[in-house]
Motif scaffolding. Structure first.
Motif, short mmCIF file in Angstrom:
data_model
loop_
_atom_site.label_atom_id
_atom_site.label_comp_id
_atom_site.label_asym_id
_atom_site.label_seq_id
_atom_site.Cartn_x
_atom_site.Cartn_y
_atom_site.Cartn_z
N PHE A 1 0.83 -1.20 0.00
CA PHE A 1 0.00 0.00 0.00
C PHE A 1 0.87 1.26 0.00
CE2 PHE A 1 -1.91 3.48 2.38
CZ PHE A 1 -3.13 3.65 1.71
N ASN A 2 1.84 1.30 0.89
CA ASN A 2 2.70 2.49 0.97
C ASN A 2 3.50 2.68 -0.30
OD1 ASN A 2 2.00 3.40 3.57
ND2 ASN A 2 3.35 1.89 4.53
N ARG A 3 4.00 1.61 -0.87
CA ARG A 3 4.81 1.73 -2.08
C ARG A 3 3.97 2.22 -3.25
NH1 ARG A 3 6.50 -2.13 -6.18
NH2 ARG A 3 8.16 -1.16 -7.38
N TYR A 4 2.83 1.58 -3.46
CA TYR A 4 2.00 1.91 -4.62
C TYR A 4 1.31 3.26 -4.48
CZ TYR A 4 2.55 -2.98 -6.07
OH TYR A 4 3.07 -4.19 -6.46
N MET A 5 0.71 3.48 -3.33
CA MET A 5 -0.12 4.67 -3.17
C MET A 5 0.68 5.92 -2.81
SD MET A 5 -3.07 3.50 -3.93
CE MET A 5 -2.24 2.30 -5.01
N HIS A 6 1.79 5.75 -2.10
CA HIS A 6 2.56 6.91 -1.67
C HIS A 6 3.83 7.10 -2.50
CE1 HIS A 6 -0.05 7.83 1.68
NE2 HIS A 6 0.02 6.58 2.10
N ASP A 7 4.68 6.08 -2.56
CA ASP A 7 5.94 6.23 -3.30
C ASP A 7 5.69 6.43 -4.79
OD1 ASP A 7 7.15 5.85 -0.89
OD2 ASP A 7 7.84 3.80 -1.29
N LEU A 8 4.82 5.62 -5.38
CA LEU A 8 4.57 5.70 -6.81
C LEU A 8 3.37 6.58 -7.16
CD1 LEU A 8 5.22 1.99 -7.91
CD2 LEU A 8 6.80 3.92 -7.88
N ASP A 9 2.63 7.01 -6.15
CA ASP A 9 1.49 7.91 -6.35
C ASP A 9 0.52 7.35 -7.39
OD1 ASP A 9 -0.10 10.11 -5.94
OD2 ASP A 9 1.11 11.48 -7.15
N MET A 10 0.24 6.05 -7.29
CA MET A 10 -0.71 5.41 -8.19
C MET A 10 -2.14 5.73 -7.76
SD MET A 10 1.32 1.75 -8.35
CE MET A 10 -0.09 0.80 -8.84
N THR A 11 -3.04 5.71 -8.71
CA THR A 11 -4.45 5.88 -8.42
C THR A 11 -5.23 4.74 -9.07
OG1 THR A 11 -4.47 7.47 -10.24
CG2 THR A 11 -4.55 8.37 -8.03
N VAL A 12 -6.50 4.61 -8.70
CA VAL A 12 -7.33 3.56 -9.27
C VAL A 12 -8.08 4.11 -10.47
CG1 VAL A 12 -7.59 2.16 -7.20
CG2 VAL A 12 -9.11 4.10 -7.56
N GLY A 13 -8.54 3.19 -11.35
CA GLY A 13 -9.13 3.69 -12.57
C GLY A 13 -10.35 2.98 -13.10
N ARG A 14 -10.54 1.69 -12.77
CA ARG A 14 -11.60 0.96 -13.47
C ARG A 14 -12.36 0.03 -12.53
NH1 ARG A 14 -11.59 -4.13 -17.52
NH2 ARG A 14 -10.84 -5.05 -15.58
N VAL B 1 1.52 -16.20 -1.64
CA VAL B 1 2.74 -15.49 -2.01
C VAL B 1 2.53 -14.79 -3.35
CG1 VAL B 1 5.20 -15.70 -2.51
CG2 VAL B 1 4.14 -17.19 -0.78
N TRP B 2 2.76 -13.47 -3.36
CA TRP B 2 2.58 -12.67 -4.57
C TRP B 2 3.93 -12.27 -5.15
CZ3 TRP B 2 -2.19 -11.87 -6.63
CH2 TRP B 2 -3.31 -12.02 -5.80
N HIS B 3 4.00 -12.20 -6.48
CA HIS B 3 5.18 -11.69 -7.17
C HIS B 3 4.74 -10.54 -8.07
CE1 HIS B 3 8.04 -14.99 -6.14
NE2 HIS B 3 6.90 -15.64 -5.94
N GLU B 4 5.58 -9.50 -8.14
CA GLU B 4 5.23 -8.33 -8.95
C GLU B 4 5.79 -8.49 -10.36
OE1 GLU B 4 5.39 -4.32 -7.19
OE2 GLU B 4 6.62 -3.80 -8.94
N ALA B 5 4.91 -8.34 -11.34
CA ALA B 5 5.34 -8.39 -12.74
C ALA B 5 6.00 -7.07 -13.12
CB ALA B 5 4.14 -8.66 -13.64
N LYS B 6 6.69 -7.06 -14.24
CA LYS B 6 7.38 -5.86 -14.68
C LYS B 6 6.44 -4.85 -15.32
CE LYS B 6 11.86 -8.05 -14.78
NZ LYS B 6 13.02 -8.55 -15.55
N LEU B 7 5.14 -5.09 -15.22
CA LEU B 7 4.16 -4.08 -15.60
C LEU B 7 4.27 -2.87 -14.67
CD1 LEU B 7 1.17 -6.48 -16.16
CD2 LEU B 7 2.25 -5.11 -17.92
N GLY B 8 4.84 -3.09 -13.49
CA GLY B 8 5.04 -1.99 -12.56
C GLY B 8 5.97 -0.92 -13.09
N TYR B 9 6.73 -1.24 -14.15
CA TYR B 9 7.62 -0.25 -14.75
C TYR B 9 6.85 0.97 -15.26
CZ TYR B 9 11.73 -3.36 -14.75
OH TYR B 9 12.79 -4.14 -14.39
N PHE B 10 5.59 0.79 -15.65
CA PHE B 10 4.79 1.92 -16.11
C PHE B 10 4.70 2.99 -15.01
CE2 PHE B 10 0.68 4.13 -16.28
CZ PHE B 10 0.73 4.69 -17.54
N TYR B 11 4.42 2.55 -13.79
CA TYR B 11 4.28 3.48 -12.67
C TYR B 11 5.63 3.96 -12.17
CZ TYR B 11 -0.21 1.21 -13.12
OH TYR B 11 -1.37 0.70 -13.64
N GLU B 12 6.64 3.09 -12.25
CA GLU B 12 7.99 3.50 -11.88
C GLU B 12 8.49 4.61 -12.81
OE1 GLU B 12 9.92 2.53 -9.43
OE2 GLU B 12 9.26 0.55 -8.75
#
Length: 730
Positions: free
Chosen positions: A70-83, A407-418
């Motif tokens: 939550f902290n990484r996505y919502m705060h560090d990467l400032d992601m928002t929801v969309g759909r 156990v979750w693994h993050e795909a490299k789709l996260g590069y969009f937000y990075e």
């Protein structure tokens, strides 16, 4: 940063396969004016919640994210929801509120429905603190969504049912959106059906369903915007823009009354052994710019305003699962053999790059049309463990693709937000001479942010001319996202102490952060207004003249000519362009091959033009050099006028030719000039309050009566102009 003197580093990276070799190196000139704030139809500040969204809603995040995520996505990467997927469909399949009204056959019992609903925001407090009164998601409903008691029809050859009674369907959707959702979770945008069957696009019942739902929402004061038709494709440049008829007819049939109009934009790729690459229909980028211009031109000409747009999905993928699996297995065997789950994730990263690369291309187009785009959501799901965890684009993947795993693994789709992390601020004036390079520049306090994306496979050297006044650089951070030789993505970030020219590879995205010692001061504001040709989606053979009317052309500071074009795949991509009798050079873009599929080619050519060429009515003559038929979506002139401050023609201070002292000054200012002319004293809001002759040598300027504050001395000579800021302290 890959500077011109970094050959050893580049050689090592090439040898290891981390970057592709830059072929046909070329100089790409980029001019950036950080002190010139730019508005596009009134929009200057970048609204991150429009663009950097997950295809998810807050309830999904609350269910699946741990505190660290939550902290990484919502705060560090400032992601928002969309759909949000499904509205009426969810209630029909799993809810308890729909039943037929005994007194109104075919209609819902609204009293009963309201009695069953008590929405709440339990567990979502952190998201409410982040995003305020509404999470601003776009919802599109599922196929065959409406309950059995409502009359429905199915077009021959289709498997999808649609409501026959538009009034009954509108009531169901309106009551569902009003009473089944809290104010925070209620979708901001609502598409009645996701990617409807093409057979119903022009059916009057389908049209009525949209218009009556829109009217019902307004009558019940529901703060959800209604739009459509949520077409599955966005390549309206097809068949020389004849394909634009489908969405243009829908706009006209709804009397342009919906809150927005929508379609999905995807690049549909496949592996080609002959090309040794992924090829296919590329609709993102230049073709997309042409489509947006053409649709905006149609609505502006007919209804007096540009259309507004919502994209509840966009990106790129390989549509044939077998083709994708075969390609990924073959590339892995050749470049990175292995086995096991993590190796499978590496193979998946090949398709991850296709999605992210297309999503970045789309997003930069959306950012270039802030007056049109309301919301855009890349098709990056949070997770799809219960759906298809191997094929669909999911940020989080359960270990071994086992839906029962914890156990979750993050795909490299996260590069969009990075990649877009910390991209914010207001737009500033910037120009690039290469049609293949998408570029946008922003300023956020003491930071200049320059974003570049190369749509072609041809790399080059970005020749940067950043026009900044007395402000020293503290640090430069360069972030890169691209494709390795093995087709997996790479992501890197490095810092330096100075800004210099640097390379950009084929299909590479680069964002450069330049941190200055102090805040970048705004010296000027410009307003960019698009002016559209009266001719839209036009097919012709040989040559045709288009007319573009521009208001107050003598006040234009800078201008861009944009031409959307489409041709048969076998025909020449060359064209000749004249503006008011002056021949312009609009060469074929390097990415033309990528934009050409088996049937057609679509693109947008653009060029910065001298404002002196503009007239009130501008004649743009376009000729296809092979004399065969082609299509033009629209001809557009984006003209920038000065809102306040210093004209764009003013140049940076040339030391030794124009000096002001003392600074700050009190009752008198001395101006030492290397030439004769005149000088205007301009306030920071753009008002000229004093003008006097300027002679070669020293000139005295009386400041008595001036208020304390900052001013601009703008000197005009026969063939030049120079400006400098000074302060008055009395």
């Amino acid at each position: 940063m890959f500077k011109k003197n970094s050959e050893p580093l580049i050689f090592i990276l090439l040898f290891l396969g981390f970057i592709n070799p830059v072929t046909a190196q070329q100089n790409i000139k980029v001019d950036v004016s950080p002190t010139v704030k730019k508005y596009i139809k009134g929009h200057s500040e970048l609204q991150r919640e429009k663009y950097f969204n997950l295809a998810a809603r807050s309830g999904e995040l609350d269910k699946n994210l741990n505190p660290e995520q939550f902290n990484r996505y919502m705060h560090d990467l400032d992601m928002t929801v969309g759909r949000k997927l499904f509205v009426v469909y969810s209630e029909s399949r799993w809810g308890n509120g729909y039943r037929e009204d005994a007194t109104r056959p075919g209609f819902m019992d609204t009293t009963y429905f309201v009695s069953q609903k008590a929405p709440n925001d339990n567990g979502l407090e952190e998201y409410i603190n982040l995003w305020g009164e509404n999470e601003k998601v776009a919802a599109h409903d599922g196929h065959n969504a409406y309950p059995d008691f409502i009359d429905k029809y199915i077009k021959d050859g289709s498997t999808e049912s649609f409501p026959e009674n538009a009034d009954a369907a509108a009531e169901i959707a309106a009551y569902t959106l009003k009473y089944a959702y809290s104010d925070f979770q209620r979708p901001k945008y609502f598409e009645l059906v996701n990617e409807p069957d093409w057979r119903v696009w022009s059916d009057q019942r389908f049209i009525d369903w949209h218009t009556k739902t829109h009217q019902k929402f307004k009558a019940m004061s529901i703060p959800t915007e209604v739009g459509g038709p949520c077409f599955s494709v966005g390549y309206f440049y097809k068949n020389d823009f004849d394909a634009m008829k489908s969405i243009r007819d829908f706009m006209d049939a709804t009397n342009f009354q919906l809150d927005f109009y929508s379609f999905h934009i995807y690049d549909y790729m496949k592996w080609s052994d002959d090309a040794n690459d992924f090829v296919g229909r590329v609709s993102s980028g230049l073709p997309e710019e042409a489509v947006f211009d053409a649709l905006a031109a149609h609505s502006k000409n007919k209804y007096g305003q540009e259309f507004t747009y919502v994209s509840s999905e966009h990106g790129g993928y390989v549509s044939d699962k077998t083709n994708l699996e075969t390609a990924q297995n073959a590339l892995a065997d050749q470049y990175f053999p292995g086995s096991g789950f993590l190796h499978e994730m590496e193979k998946r990263s090949i398709s991850n790059f296709i999605m992210v690369n297309s999503a970045i291309t789309n997003t930069l187009v959306f950012m270039n049309h802030p007056h049109v785009v309301k919301k855009s959501v890349p098709f990056i799901l949070l997770e799809s463990a219960g759906w298809d965890p191997k094929y669909y684009s999911s940020l989080l993947v359960k270990e071994n693709f086992d839906k029962n795993s914890n156990v979750w693994h993050e795909a490299k789709l996260g590069y969009f937000y990075e990649f877009f992390k910390d991209v914010k601020g207001h737009r500033v004036h910037s120009v690039c001479n290469d049609n293949d390079i998408q570029q946008i520049s922003l300023v956020d306090g003491n930071r200049l942010i320059m974003i570049f994306h190369n749509q072609s496979n041809t790399g080059g050297l970005l020749d940067l001319n950043v026009k900044i006044w007395d402000n020293n650089i503290q640090q430069v951070t360069t972030r890169r996202l691209g494709r390795q030789n093995d087709f997996r993505p790479y992501f890197s970030e490095e810092t330096s102490s100075s800004l210099s020219d640097f390379s950009i590879d084929g299909q590479e995205s680069v964002v450069v952060f330049v941190d200055y010692e102090k805040a970048v001061e705004q010296r000027s504001e410009i307003e960019v207004i698009p002016y559209y040709s009266s001719e839209v989606a036009t097919q012709f053979t040989g040559a045709k003249e288009f007319t573009v009317a521009v208001e107050n052309p003598t006040t234009v500071q800078s201008a861009e000519l944009r031409i959307g074009l489409a041709r048969d795949a076998s025909e020449s991509k060359e064209m000749l362009v004249e503006l008011n009798g002056t021949t312009l050079n609009l060469p074929v873009e390097d990415c033309a091959g990528r934009l050409t599929n088996e049937n057609e080619y679509g693109s947008m050519r653009s060029i910065e033009i001298d404002p002196a060429l503009l007239k009130t009515n501008n004649a743009v003559k376009i000729s296809f050099t092979d004399g065969k038929q082609g299509g033009i979506g629209a001809v557009v002139i984006r003209a920038a006028t000065l809102k306040s401050g210093i004209p764009l023609s003013a140049k940076t201070i040339q030391k030794g030719t124009f000096k002001l002292f003392p600074n700050p000054a009190q009752e008198q200012l001395t101006i030492e000039s290397g030439d004769s002319g005149k000088v205007s004293i301009v306030t920071m809001d753009g008002r000229a309050i004093k003008v006097q002759q300027l002679f070669k040598g020293q000139n005295q300027l009386d400041l008595r009566g001036f208020k304390n504050g900052s001013y601009i001395a703008h000197a005009q000579f026969e063939n030049d102009s120079i400006s400098e800021r000074f302060n008055v302290i009395n």
